[in-house]
Design a protein around this motif. Sequence first.
Motif, short mmCIF file in Angstrom:
data_model
loop_
_atom_site.label_atom_id
_atom_site.label_comp_id
_atom_site.label_asym_id
_atom_site.label_seq_id
_atom_site.Cartn_x
_atom_site.Cartn_y
_atom_site.Cartn_z
N PRO A 58 0.81 -1.23 0.00
CA PRO A 58 0.00 0.00 0.00
C PRO A 58 0.83 1.27 0.00
CG PRO A 58 -0.02 -1.03 2.17
CD PRO A 58 0.66 -1.99 1.24
N HIS A 59 2.13 1.15 0.31
CA HIS A 59 3.00 2.33 0.37
C HIS A 59 3.86 2.47 -0.90
CE1 HIS A 59 1.77 2.64 4.50
NE2 HIS A 59 2.23 1.43 4.75
N GLY A 60 3.76 1.51 -1.81
CA GLY A 60 4.56 1.57 -3.03
C GLY A 60 3.89 2.39 -4.12
N ARG A 61 4.65 2.69 -5.16
CA ARG A 61 4.07 3.37 -6.31
C ARG A 61 3.04 2.45 -6.96
NH1 ARG A 61 7.30 6.02 -11.56
NH2 ARG A 61 5.48 7.11 -12.42
N THR A 62 1.98 3.02 -7.47
CA THR A 62 0.89 2.22 -8.03
C THR A 62 1.19 1.80 -9.47
OG1 THR A 62 -0.75 3.32 -6.64
CG2 THR A 62 -1.57 2.17 -8.58
N VAL A 63 0.95 0.52 -9.73
CA VAL A 63 1.03 -0.03 -11.08
C VAL A 63 -0.37 -0.51 -11.46
CG1 VAL A 63 1.97 -1.86 -12.55
CG2 VAL A 63 3.43 -0.76 -10.83
N VAL A 64 -0.89 -0.02 -12.57
CA VAL A 64 -2.19 -0.44 -13.08
C VAL A 64 -1.95 -1.42 -14.21
CG1 VAL A 64 -4.36 0.29 -14.12
CG2 VAL A 64 -3.20 1.79 -12.48
N LEU A 65 -2.47 -2.64 -14.07
CA LEU A 65 -2.29 -3.67 -15.08
C LEU A 65 -3.57 -3.79 -15.91
CD1 LEU A 65 -0.51 -6.42 -12.93
CD2 LEU A 65 0.55 -4.69 -14.41
#
Length: 218
Positions: free
Chosen positions: A41-48
């Motif tokens: 939840p603290h990482g950069r978001t990746v949308v697949l």
Amino acid sequence: METTDAGRGDSRAVLERRAGLERLARIDVARRNNVTVTGNPHGRTVVLAHGFGCDQNMWRLTVPALAEDYRVVLFDYVGSGRSDASAFTEDHYASLDGYARDVVEVCEALDLRDAIFVGHSVSAMVGVLAAGAAKERIGALVMVAPSPRYIDDADYAGGFSAEDIDELLASLSFATGQAGQAPHAVVQALTGLLDSFGDGLDDDTAVLATWPPTSGLA
């Protein structure tokens, strides 16, 4: 001018009602596109984003490799996977702009900022459109097996022939029992959408990678 208690109460009620409507909108988007959020939840978001004829399950072997360091968002386009099929309308999905708008709405519902959008196949072009429409939401693109065009014509070869498309639609219609309604709308949108990979991109949107590696990418 002095604000009365009644006036403050009315303003508070309006704000609460607005917040409630926004909450419902987020829920509707999550249900419509069967949104799944996992990973750090603290990482950069990746949308697949899956390709045509697939759903988010195609990423099942990829997610574990990302989940430790990234917040991972998956979804199904309307007409795919466990999306809400009742949300389909021909007008909205007559072009890839409708699918891109859905991507933007998913990003808005999750309040994403500077996300990495990974698009497979046709989703690469959907990502280009979505990034152009919501630059603050999508900060980088990774395009997996992208193509600038999907239908061959007199001046372009490298996509599908009309016979290929008919065969593909027939197989999808048989497999899903949906009479190919959603796929037909998608295929209509694929014809000559973009003339080059660079269309719609600007200096603020980084194309991190393409796979296979592609020459001529702006």
